[in-house]
Design an enzyme around this catalytic site. Structure first.
Site, PDB file in Angstrom:
ATOM      1  N   HIS A   1     -11.116  -6.351  -5.502  1.00 40.96           N
ATOM      2  CA  HIS A   1     -10.900  -6.357  -4.047  1.00 40.96           C
ATOM      3  C   HIS A   1     -12.022  -7.128  -3.353  1.00 40.96           C
ATOM      4  CE1 HIS A   1      -7.999  -4.043  -1.400  1.00 40.96           C
ATOM      5  NE2 HIS A   1      -8.737  -4.648  -0.493  1.00 40.96           N
TER       6      HIS A   1
ATOM      7  N   TYR B   1       0.895  -1.143   0.000  1.00 41.94           N
ATOM      8  CA  TYR B   1       0.000   0.000   0.000  1.00 41.94           C
ATOM      9  C   TYR B   1       0.933   1.191   0.000  1.00 41.94           C
ATOM     10  CZ  TYR B   1      -4.384  -2.480   0.927  1.00 41.94           C
ATOM     11  OH  TYR B   1      -5.504  -3.255   0.819  1.00 41.94           O
TER      12      TYR B   1
ATOM     13  N   THR C   1      -1.119  -2.266  -4.780  1.00 42.82           N
ATOM     14  CA  THR C   1      -2.580  -2.208  -4.847  1.00 42.82           C
ATOM     15  C   THR C   1      -3.023  -0.762  -5.067  1.00 42.82           C
ATOM     16  OG1 THR C   1      -2.765  -4.122  -3.418  1.00 42.82           O
ATOM     17  CG2 THR C   1      -4.699  -2.714  -3.561  1.00 42.82           C
TER      18      THR C   1
HETATM   19  C1  LIG Z   1     -10.272  -9.086   5.191  1.00 42.75           C
HETATM   20  C2  LIG Z   1      -9.622  -8.736   3.907  1.00 42.75           C
HETATM   21  C3  LIG Z   1      -8.484  -7.932   3.916  1.00 42.75           C
HETATM   22  C4  LIG Z   1      -7.860  -7.606   2.709  1.00 42.75           C
HETATM   23  N1  LIG Z   1      -6.694  -6.897   2.736  1.00 42.75           N
HETATM   24  C5  LIG Z   1      -6.052  -6.627   1.583  1.00 42.75           C
HETATM   25  C6  LIG Z   1      -4.791  -6.001   1.602  1.00 42.75           C
HETATM   26  O1  LIG Z   1      -4.233  -5.725   2.641  1.00 42.75           O
HETATM   27  N2  LIG Z   1      -4.231  -5.715   0.405  1.00 42.75           N
HETATM   28  C7  LIG Z   1      -4.835  -6.013  -0.787  1.00 42.75           C
HETATM   29  O2  LIG Z   1      -4.285  -5.727  -1.850  1.00 42.75           O
HETATM   30  N3  LIG Z   1      -5.995  -6.653  -0.818  1.00 42.75           N
HETATM   31  C8  LIG Z   1      -6.612  -6.983   0.328  1.00 42.75           C
HETATM   32  N4  LIG Z   1      -7.797  -7.674   0.303  1.00 42.75           N
HETATM   33  C9  LIG Z   1      -8.362  -8.090  -0.992  1.00 42.75           C
HETATM   34  C10 LIG Z   1      -7.835  -9.465  -1.393  1.00 42.75           C
HETATM   35  O3  LIG Z   1      -6.492  -9.411  -1.749  1.00 42.75           O
HETATM   36  C11 LIG Z   1      -8.637 -10.047  -2.573  1.00 42.75           C
HETATM   37  O4  LIG Z   1      -8.607  -9.126  -3.625  1.00 42.75           O
HETATM   38  C12 LIG Z   1     -10.084 -10.372  -2.198  1.00 42.75           C
HETATM   39  O5  LIG Z   1     -10.114 -11.045  -0.955  1.00 42.75           O
HETATM   40  C13 LIG Z   1     -10.727 -11.239  -3.244  1.00 42.75           C
HETATM   41  O6  LIG Z   1     -12.074 -11.439  -2.935  1.00 42.75           O
HETATM   42  P1  LIG Z   1     -12.619 -12.815  -2.300  1.00 42.75           P
HETATM   43  O7  LIG Z   1     -11.870 -13.048  -1.031  1.00 42.75           O
HETATM   44  O8  LIG Z   1     -14.067 -12.555  -2.043  1.00 42.75           O
HETATM   45  O9  LIG Z   1     -12.386 -13.903  -3.303  1.00 42.75           O
HETATM   46  C14 LIG Z   1      -8.408  -8.054   1.496  1.00 42.75           C
HETATM   47  C15 LIG Z   1      -9.533  -8.871   1.504  1.00 42.75           C
HETATM   48  C16 LIG Z   1     -10.126  -9.227   2.691  1.00 42.75           C
HETATM   49  C17 LIG Z   1     -11.326 -10.160   2.649  1.00 42.75           C
END
Ligand SMILES: Cc1cc2nc3c(=O)[nH]c(=O)nc-3n(C[C@H](O)[C@H](O)[C@H](O)COP(=O)(O)O)c2cc1C
Length: 389
Positions: A285, A154, A180
């Protein structure tokens, strides 16, 4: 040797002969329900919740049901090879773990980043480690053994801190940097708003910042001595509303493969490729950042076409091995699992994640076997057929 991912089902059935049932659910809905019962309410809302009425995150999953896979016979796909080549690395499968910022908190011992890295080491499924972690990136990387790990950045507004984080990831042995783009501001998340809960503002998952000398300079003191001031400093520098003009600088930060996450429009994909990125990461995301969107799977084919020879990583909505196969056929170079592994972790630590990953891979492998697609290269868009549900 080609791994026999499907053999996981034999292990489970053989266990049954001695009265052993699998320790964790094999269906996503059961896994989710059990994990929700095990996690504190604030974490359930943070992990399961999404933007607005959460329609986009539901649509991400439903989009997979609009496609079916043509079965092909007399193929004799006795052995399946799911291996891929990604950024010069040979990986036994196309699966990876998407970055999850609060994964550290999802473990019962509060060290979920380390547990996830250990699961990566045991399965050869790479972890994309989030900037937002309980343990610093160096400790996470130390658990990977021979499995490559990716670091997700980030990008803070302070350029020196951004460069520090990337440099630390390089020195710690990460093999690629994922930046991201869709989260410089948090989307409107009613579940978290109802509980007035945002973990980072309570000082959680900020170890990478607090362990960085530049961060101490920015706050004018040691973070551990004044948590309130540290969190305020973090909140002030976290979100960087980047523009295309920043891409050359981002590119200059590392010689490692650079992947940008959150690219969903073909024009953006083309521009990113022109800007010298090594990989595109098509993801919305998981519907956590914007509602009223298009299911991620429905945007994948156009992004793949626009990216040309640049590989496209994909996530958002993957809940089963069948979903993995459909995303591959749609053109993904590698497929990310998100929420399911957080739930595996909540239920059984490293072992729980390993179960989730092995189940996804076994289902994907057996689908390739039954439907006659022996290698990843056989999974082309023509293998898919639009279906009415
Ligand atoms: C609780 C949570 C925290 C997340 N934190 C990040 C993060 O720190 N950085 C990031 O690029 N994506 C983050 N994401 C997005 C995930 O990398 C991913 O794109 C997303 O979980 C995909 O959707 P799905 O879990 O419903 O398949 C996060 C997702 C969740 C569920």
């Amino acid at each position: 040797m080609i791994p026999d991912f499907g053999a996981y089902q034999n292990e489970i059935y053989l266990g049954g002969l001695s009265g052993r049932l699998p320790s964790f659910p094999t269906r996503f809905d059961a896994l989710e329900a059990k994990a929700h019962a095990a996690l504190p309410a604030s974490l359930v809302s943070y992990v399961a919740g999404g933007c607005g009425d959460e329609r986009t995150q539901e649509a991400n999953v439903e989009a997979f049901d609009k496609w079916g896979l043509w079965p092909r016979m007399f193929v004799g796909a006795k052995q399946r090879d799911m291996s891929i080549e990604l950024f010069g690395m040979r990986l036994p499968s196309p699966l990876f773990m998407s970055p999850i910022g609060v994964i550290g908190l999802c473990a019962q011992d509060g060290h979920g980043d380390l547990a996830t890295a250990r699961a990566a080491a045991l399965t050869n499924v790479p972890m994309v480690a989030s900037t937002l972690s309980v343990d610093p990136l160096e400790a996470v990387a130390a658990e990977f053994k021979t499995t490559p790990g990716f670091f997700q950045l980030y990008t803070p507004t302070d350029r020196e801190l951004a460069a520090n984080l990337v440099g630390r990831a390089e020195r710690a042995g990460f093999k690629a940097i994922v930046m991201t783009l869709d989260t410089w501001v948090t989307g409107w998340r009613p579940r978290d708003l109802a509980a007035a809960n945002f973990p980072q503002l309570r000082g959680h998952c900020l170890a990478n910042y607090f362990s960085d000398p530049r961060f101490a300079t920015l706050m004018g003191g040691a973070p551990e001595k004044d948590l309130r001031a540290a969190v305020a400093t973090w909140a002030a520098i976290f979100g960087n509303p980047l523009t295309w003009d920043d891409l050359p600088w981002l590119r200059s930060l590392t010689k490692l493969p650079l992947i940008i996450k959150g690219i969903c429009h073909p024009d953006d994909a083309r521009r990113a490729v022109d800007g010298g990125v090594d990989g595109i990461y098509c993801s919305n995301h998981g519907g956590r950042q914007a509602n009223g969107g298009i299911p991620a799977l429905d945007m994948l084919a156009a992004v793949v076409k626009a990216a040309g020879s640049v590989p496209v990583m994909f996530d958002s909505g993957i809940r089963s091995g069948t979903h993995v196969i459909k995303a591959l056929a749609m053109g993904a170079a590698a497929v990310g699992v998100g929420r399911p592994y957080a739930y595996g972790l909540a239920l059984g630590g490293t072992e729980g994640i390993v179960h989730v990953l092995r189940s996804l891979l076994a289902e994907a492998d057996l689908l390739m076997a039954v439907n006659g697609y022996p290698t990843r290269a056989d999974l082309k868009p023509e293998a898919l057929q639009r279906v009415e549900r």
